[in-house]
Design a protein around this motif. Sequence first.
Motif, PDB file in Angstrom:
ATOM      1  N   THR A  87      -8.536   8.930  -1.557  1.00  0.00           N
ATOM      2  CA  THR A  87      -8.128   9.618  -1.174  1.00  0.00           C
ATOM      3  C   THR A  87      -8.585  10.816   0.233  1.00  0.00           C
ATOM      4  O   THR A  87      -9.778  10.205   0.380  1.00  0.00           O
ATOM      5  CB  THR A  87      -8.003  10.537  -1.997  1.00  0.00           C
ATOM      6  OG1 THR A  87      -9.539  10.803  -2.485  1.00  0.00           O
ATOM      7  CG2 THR A  87      -7.519  10.264  -3.495  1.00  0.00           C
ATOM      8  N   LEU A  88      -7.836  11.433   0.892  1.00  0.00           N
ATOM      9  CA  LEU A  88      -8.012  11.872   2.457  1.00  0.00           C
ATOM     10  C   LEU A  88      -8.277  13.224   1.721  1.00  0.00           C
ATOM     11  O   LEU A  88      -6.860  13.162   1.971  1.00  0.00           O
ATOM     12  CB  LEU A  88      -8.236  11.540   3.134  1.00  0.00           C
ATOM     13  CG  LEU A  88      -7.385  12.146   4.758  1.00  0.00           C
ATOM     14  CD1 LEU A  88      -9.160  12.220   4.767  1.00  0.00           C
ATOM     15  CD2 LEU A  88      -6.799  11.417   5.778  1.00  0.00           C
ATOM     16  N   THR A  89      -8.836  14.506   1.503  1.00  0.00           N
ATOM     17  CA  THR A  89      -8.959  15.579   1.872  1.00  0.00           C
ATOM     18  C   THR A  89      -8.554  16.333   3.316  1.00  0.00           C
ATOM     19  O   THR A  89      -9.914  16.366   3.611  1.00  0.00           O
ATOM     20  CB  THR A  89      -8.900  16.526   0.368  1.00  0.00           C
ATOM     21  OG1 THR A  89      -9.194  15.659  -0.493  1.00  0.00           O
ATOM     22  CG2 THR A  89      -9.167  17.606   0.262  1.00  0.00           C
ATOM     23  N   VAL A  90      -7.937  16.958   3.211  1.00  0.00           N
ATOM     24  CA  VAL A  90      -7.899  18.077   5.184  1.00  0.00           C
ATOM     25  C   VAL A  90      -8.330  19.849   4.052  1.00  0.00           C
ATOM     26  O   VAL A  90      -7.343  20.483   4.352  1.00  0.00           O
ATOM     27  CB  VAL A  90      -6.665  17.676   5.518  1.00  0.00           C
ATOM     28  CG1 VAL A  90      -6.773  18.610   6.944  1.00  0.00           C
ATOM     29  CG2 VAL A  90      -6.601  16.339   5.973  1.00  0.00           C
ATOM     30  N   LYS A 143      -4.402  17.368   0.105  1.00  0.00           N
ATOM     31  CA  LYS A 143      -4.616  15.975  -0.705  1.00  0.00           C
ATOM     32  C   LYS A 143      -3.694  14.768  -0.905  1.00  0.00           C
ATOM     33  O   LYS A 143      -3.020  15.080  -0.878  1.00  0.00           O
ATOM     34  CB  LYS A 143      -5.388  15.832  -2.150  1.00  0.00           C
ATOM     35  CG  LYS A 143      -5.813  14.429  -2.386  1.00  0.00           C
ATOM     36  CD  LYS A 143      -6.064  14.500  -4.602  1.00  0.00           C
ATOM     37  CE  LYS A 143      -7.076  15.435  -4.439  1.00  0.00           C
ATOM     38  NZ  LYS A 143      -8.043  14.949  -5.907  1.00  0.00           N
ATOM     39  N   ILE A 144      -4.274  13.318   0.278  1.00  0.00           N
ATOM     40  CA  ILE A 144      -3.019  12.607   0.623  1.00  0.00           C
ATOM     41  C   ILE A 144      -4.255  11.464  -0.223  1.00  0.00           C
ATOM     42  O   ILE A 144      -4.686  10.770  -0.325  1.00  0.00           O
ATOM     43  CB  ILE A 144      -3.049  11.764   2.218  1.00  0.00           C
ATOM     44  CG1 ILE A 144      -2.991  13.262   2.930  1.00  0.00           C
ATOM     45  CG2 ILE A 144      -2.836  10.879   2.085  1.00  0.00           C
ATOM     46  CD1 ILE A 144      -2.807  12.862   4.225  1.00  0.00           C
ATOM     47  N   VAL A 177       1.204  -0.777   0.282  1.00  0.00           N
ATOM     48  CA  VAL A 177      -0.072  -0.003   0.394  1.00  0.00           C
ATOM     49  C   VAL A 177       0.782   1.570   0.254  1.00  0.00           C
ATOM     50  O   VAL A 177       1.611   0.939   1.056  1.00  0.00           O
ATOM     51  CB  VAL A 177      -0.480   0.012   1.170  1.00  0.00           C
ATOM     52  CG1 VAL A 177      -2.004   1.329   1.514  1.00  0.00           C
ATOM     53  CG2 VAL A 177      -1.898  -0.746   1.313  1.00  0.00           C
ATOM     54  N   SER A 178       0.642   2.387  -1.365  1.00  0.00           N
ATOM     55  CA  SER A 178       1.643   3.265  -0.863  1.00  0.00           C
ATOM     56  C   SER A 178       0.331   4.032  -0.422  1.00  0.00           C
ATOM     57  O   SER A 178      -0.424   4.737  -0.824  1.00  0.00           O
ATOM     58  CB  SER A 178       2.198   3.622  -2.572  1.00  0.00           C
ATOM     59  OG  SER A 178       0.951   4.075  -3.101  1.00  0.00           O
ATOM     60  N   GLN A 179       1.208   5.787   0.062  1.00  0.00           N
ATOM     61  CA  GLN A 179       0.712   6.534  -0.101  1.00  0.00           C
ATOM     62  C   GLN A 179       1.670   8.404   0.038  1.00  0.00           C
ATOM     63  O   GLN A 179       2.420   8.078  -0.682  1.00  0.00           O
ATOM     64  CB  GLN A 179       0.538   6.853   1.573  1.00  0.00           C
ATOM     65  CG  GLN A 179      -0.755   6.828   2.757  1.00  0.00           C
ATOM     66  CD  GLN A 179      -0.692   6.481   3.575  1.00  0.00           C
ATOM     67  OE1 GLN A 179      -0.230   6.129   4.625  1.00  0.00           O
ATOM     68  NE2 GLN A 179      -0.633   8.171   4.270  1.00  0.00           N
ATOM     69  N   HIS A 180       1.351   8.827  -0.688  1.00  0.00           N
ATOM     70  CA  HIS A 180       1.811  10.116  -0.988  1.00  0.00           C
ATOM     71  C   HIS A 180       1.176  11.029  -0.910  1.00  0.00           C
ATOM     72  O   HIS A 180      -0.501  11.265  -1.220  1.00  0.00           O
ATOM     73  CB  HIS A 180       1.746  10.532  -2.647  1.00  0.00           C
ATOM     74  CG  HIS A 180       2.288  11.441  -3.514  1.00  0.00           C
ATOM     75  ND1 HIS A 180       3.412  11.024  -3.681  1.00  0.00           N
ATOM     76  CD2 HIS A 180       1.307  12.461  -4.488  1.00  0.00           C
ATOM     77  CE1 HIS A 180       3.706  12.612  -4.420  1.00  0.00           C
ATOM     78  NE2 HIS A 180       2.988  13.291  -4.644  1.00  0.00           N
ATOM     79  N   PRO A 181       1.324  12.352  -0.767  1.00  0.00           N
ATOM     80  CA  PRO A 181       3.042  12.291  -0.137  1.00  0.00           C
ATOM     81  C   PRO A 181       3.067  11.243   0.977  1.00  0.00           C
ATOM     82  O   PRO A 181       2.371  11.552   1.813  1.00  0.00           O
ATOM     83  CB  PRO A 181       3.472  13.829  -0.620  1.00  0.00           C
ATOM     84  CG  PRO A 181       1.779  14.284  -0.037  1.00  0.00           C
ATOM     85  CD  PRO A 181       0.821  13.768  -0.408  1.00  0.00           C
ATOM     86  N   ILE A 238     -13.145  12.367   2.521  1.00  0.00           N
ATOM     87  CA  ILE A 238     -12.950  10.591   1.804  1.00  0.00           C
ATOM     88  C   ILE A 238     -13.564  10.720   0.544  1.00  0.00           C
ATOM     89  O   ILE A 238     -14.585  10.640   0.250  1.00  0.00           O
ATOM     90  CB  ILE A 238     -12.949  10.092   3.410  1.00  0.00           C
ATOM     91  CG1 ILE A 238     -11.325  10.102   4.080  1.00  0.00           C
ATOM     92  CG2 ILE A 238     -12.454   8.524   2.232  1.00  0.00           C
ATOM     93  CD1 ILE A 238     -12.602   9.189   4.939  1.00  0.00           C
ATOM     94  N   ASN A 239     -12.917  10.490  -0.920  1.00  0.00           N
ATOM     95  CA  ASN A 239     -13.256   9.817  -1.471  1.00  0.00           C
ATOM     96  C   ASN A 239     -12.573   8.528  -2.320  1.00  0.00           C
ATOM     97  O   ASN A 239     -11.307   8.276  -2.382  1.00  0.00           O
ATOM     98  CB  ASN A 239     -13.148  10.912  -2.604  1.00  0.00           C
ATOM     99  CG  ASN A 239     -13.505  10.372  -4.250  1.00  0.00           C
ATOM    100  OD1 ASN A 239     -13.993   9.528  -4.441  1.00  0.00           O
ATOM    101  ND2 ASN A 239     -12.620  10.709  -5.307  1.00  0.00           N
TER     102      ASN A 239
END
Lengths: 107, 118
Positions: free
Chosen positions: B78-81, B20-21, B4-8, B69-70
């Motif tokens: 994706t998680l957008t703060v 956005k993450i 599982v990858s995350q960016h950034p 969250i989308n």
Amino acid sequence: ELKVEQNPLFLSMQEGKNYTIYCNYSTTSDRLYWYRQDPGKSLESLFVLLSNGAVKQEGRLMASLDTKARLSTLHITAAVHDLSATYFCAVGGDMRFGAGTRLTVKP
Amino acid sequence: GAVVSQHPSRVICKSGTSVKIECRSLDFQATTMFWYRQFPKQSLMLMATSNEGSKATYEQGVEKDKFLINHASLTLSTLTVTSAHPEDSSFYICSAPRYSVWGTDTQYFGPGTRLTVL
């Protein structure tokens, strides 16, 4: 609401010694996980326990699950410095985490 | 193995901006992903469960309008703060379960995103 309690929260032990970390949870669950986290890093999966009486071992770590007592243990045998990390248990399909046990193994 | 990858991996932003993450499962499909927040020297707190094709399920006390969250596809959440503030500074970690043929699951965690809001 499911509550997960871990103890101890901090554990300092000498190399070569044995110790056990405990994870209690408040409501019935069909699964329990153990993870390791090194500082600044994400989590590494150690064990998944799915049934009463389940016991799994990997190297110097052994995890067990007693669903009747709602208790899991992570036993450390003959600790080495490389085991220094924070260990978390997590319960249930939605992963409720315990507070974590910060383990330091000293030479 | 499953990854599982995350960016950034790290982001610094000014107060009031949105961040956005992304969380991706690289070699398996995940209809569900989990988002966690971890403050220094504390445990992981589940924020929400991301569901592909439907709305996310938020934990009590987590603001839906602040943490958007989308789950756009079977491999991406994706998680957008939104309108980030310094108190949102934290380590955000996603996870995705991968199921074996026997129905057992292993949770794979992303490497985390360290958010600092100035």
